[in-house]
Each structure stands twice: as C-alpha cells, then as structure tokens.
Scaffold this active site. Structure first.
Site, short mmCIF file in Angstrom:
data_model
loop_
_atom_site.label_atom_id
_atom_site.label_comp_id
_atom_site.label_asym_id
_atom_site.label_seq_id
_atom_site.Cartn_x
_atom_site.Cartn_y
_atom_site.Cartn_z
N ARG A 24 32.02 4.13 80.05
CA ARG A 24 32.16 5.41 81.00
C ARG A 24 30.84 5.48 82.00
O ARG A 24 31.63 5.27 83.64
CB ARG A 24 32.95 6.47 80.28
N ASP A 33 36.92 8.89 82.56
CA ASP A 33 37.61 7.49 82.03
C ASP A 33 39.51 8.71 82.05
O ASP A 33 39.53 8.93 83.16
CB ASP A 33 38.15 7.68 80.62
N TYR A 55 31.86 -5.01 73.59
CA TYR A 55 32.61 -4.26 74.57
C TYR A 55 33.72 -4.54 74.88
O TYR A 55 33.07 -5.78 76.01
CB TYR A 55 32.96 -2.61 74.24
N ASP A 89 34.80 7.14 71.37
CA ASP A 89 35.61 8.72 72.24
C ASP A 89 36.59 9.13 71.37
O ASP A 89 37.66 7.90 71.23
CB ASP A 89 35.46 8.41 73.37
#
Length: 301
Positions: free
Chosen positions: A181, A89, A75, A47
């Site tokens: 997300r 987000d 992550y 993103d």
C-alpha cells in the site's frame, strides 16, 4: 508443570490461499479448529482485503516462524490513479483527488527509484507500534502520526499491464516489512497523480506458494479428517534456506537438553544460522560454531 493446551500436538505447516474479507487471525483460528491443534500461528500478516499465501504454523513449527517472516515475498497488485485514501487502499475514505493520469513511459521512468534498498514510511493504518499502541488503533481514533521511515529491500518492481488509463498492475518482490500500500501511495505521489491499491495478492512467501494453498471451503469440508492432516507440510520446510547439519546420537541428546551439540559434518561457516537433524527429524536451529550447533530453538518432536 506447564499446562497443555487443548487439542492434539500437531506439528507442521498448512498453506492457506487466503480469500479477501477475512483477517489473518481468523484464518489461524479456523485452521487450529479444523486440525484440533494445540497451538497455531502465522508467518506474515495479510490485510483483510488481500488474498494469497498465508502460511499457518502448527505446534513446534511456530518456532520456525521468524525464518519465514524474514524471507523474500512476491506480490501482484492493482493501483488506481487519481485518488488517495486514508488507508492507501480501496477500503479507505478518499482524502484527495487529481485529474492527471500517468503515461506508461512516465510510470516506467518512476519505478527505478522504488527498487533496491529504499526508505519506506508505513501506512497510517498498519500494525506498526507507536509508543506501545498499534498504528491502526491510533488512526481509527482520528489522530495523525509521523511514522518513521524504515529500510526495505525491493528486489523487483515491474509494470505488468495497464487495463485502462486509471489503473496499472504491478509485480513486486521484496524483503521483510514491506507495505505494498505504501508503494502505491508513494508511486502515485511521485507521478503527481496520487494512487491507492485496489487489490493485492501474495503469490509466494519464502518456500510457500499460493498454488499449493488450500481454501477455506476445503478446510471446512476436510475438518477433523486424516485428509486435512495429509495437507500438512513438514516443520523443516521453513528452514530450507539454512544449512542442515547431521548429528551424532550424543549431539542429539545434548541439543535436546538445550546444550551445544557436535555435528557430524557441516556445509555451514562459523557464525552461520543452521539447523541440526537426527535420524531424519529436526532437533534444533541455532548458530554453528567450532563443529557444534549452539541452539536458539529446540524442537520437541
């Protein structure tokens, strides 16, 4: 006769430590320009607000992208409790708020449900295709969608720390197609407090590590120089998880022409995906059957 693209026939991988605020596509364009490369692509979109590993494939390395896209990824991310947004987000608009906040023990108790093989509904703002259109394009028009849940293997999801009552930092290791997300969104719902991602960083993707990445400032500084060429990783690094099969000269010729080629020895089982090499160079990747590699992709090196 096929028309050659502009630029040089550069083959290999450049690992970029992507900053926030730029798209993955723009990073690929920057790298292609800086290396004066004929062809470039990337393995796994980040993103615009996310940072970390973006592996850019150049030339023949683009043929190995599927083997990296399917790889496990790691992550770290920060979740803010109490607010749900339309994008899941901090870039999106708040759509619901709640005053409750979870305790550390409540968070820990909720995490096992998000480990292992889970079913995950992608965010409304995602690259998932709906009747030929990207979900984010439909979402921007104001239309809500019922997106189908997809299987996701989550190998690891742990709470790292709680900076304050409103936020929590996590580490996650997952397979292909995972949306951090969506994890934040669904965890917030499960805890009854709502939540969204504040920041997200991809630390590694398959064989690629953020600490080995190059930043945009350095790419600009080294553009069109041998020093930037020296930062390229070989094409075959994307195939590190597959067996390597050495070829005879005759087998190499056959594979280069798109035909099955006999290998000299094998650590692969029949039906395995593997790659074949000759004189230290990758020739093809494909399926190992009966002492031969049946090519899916042939490299023109």
């Amino acid at each position: 006769m096929a028309r050659k693209g502009k630029g040089r026939p550069v083959n290999g991988w450049l690992i970029v430590d992507k900053p926030a605020g730029v798209t993955s596509t723009s990073i690929v364009g920057k790298v292609r320009w800086a290396l004066d490369a004929q062809k470039a692509g990337h393995a796994g979109t980040l993103d615009p607000a996310a940072t970390g590993v973006l592996a850019v494939a150049l030339g023949e390395a683009t043929k190995t992208v599927p083997y990296v896209t399917d790889a496990t990824k790691g992550y770290r991310f920060l979740v803010r409790w109490g607010v749900a947004t339309d994008t899941d987000d901090a870039e999106g608009q708040a759509i619901e708020t709640r005053d409750t906040r979870p305790t550390e023990s409540e968070i820990e108790a909720a995490l096992p449900a998000f480990r292992g093989l889970i079913q995950q509904v992608p965010p409304q703002y995602s690259a998932v295709k709906v009747e030929g259109e990207r979900a984010y394009d439909i979402a921007r028009s104001g239309e809500a969608m019922d997106l189908a849940a997809r299987p996701l293997e989550v190998e690891k999801l742990v709470l790292l720390r709680r900076p304050d009552a409103d936020t929590a930092e996590f580490e996650m290791v997952c397979g292909k197609g995972g949306y951090v997300r969506a994890i934040a969104r669904d965890l917030g719902r499960a805890l009854g407090c709502l939540g969204h991602v504040v920041w997200l960083r991809r630390d590694w993707s398959g064989p690629f590590r953020a600490e080995d990445g190059i930043g945009l400032t350095e790419i600009d500084a080294l553009a069109r120089t041998p020093e930037l060429d020296a930062r390229l990783l070989p094409l075959e690094i994307a195939l590190a998880g597959l067996p390597e099969l050495p070829l005879s000269p005759e087998g190499a010729v056959r594979l280069k022409n798109g035909n099955p080629g006999r290998v000299l020895s094998s650590r692969a089982e029949p039906g395995d995906t593997a790659w074949a090499s000759f004189e230290g160079k990758p020739v093809a990747v494909g399926t190992y059957l009966g002492g031969e590699l049946h090519p899916n992709r042939v490299f023109n090196l």
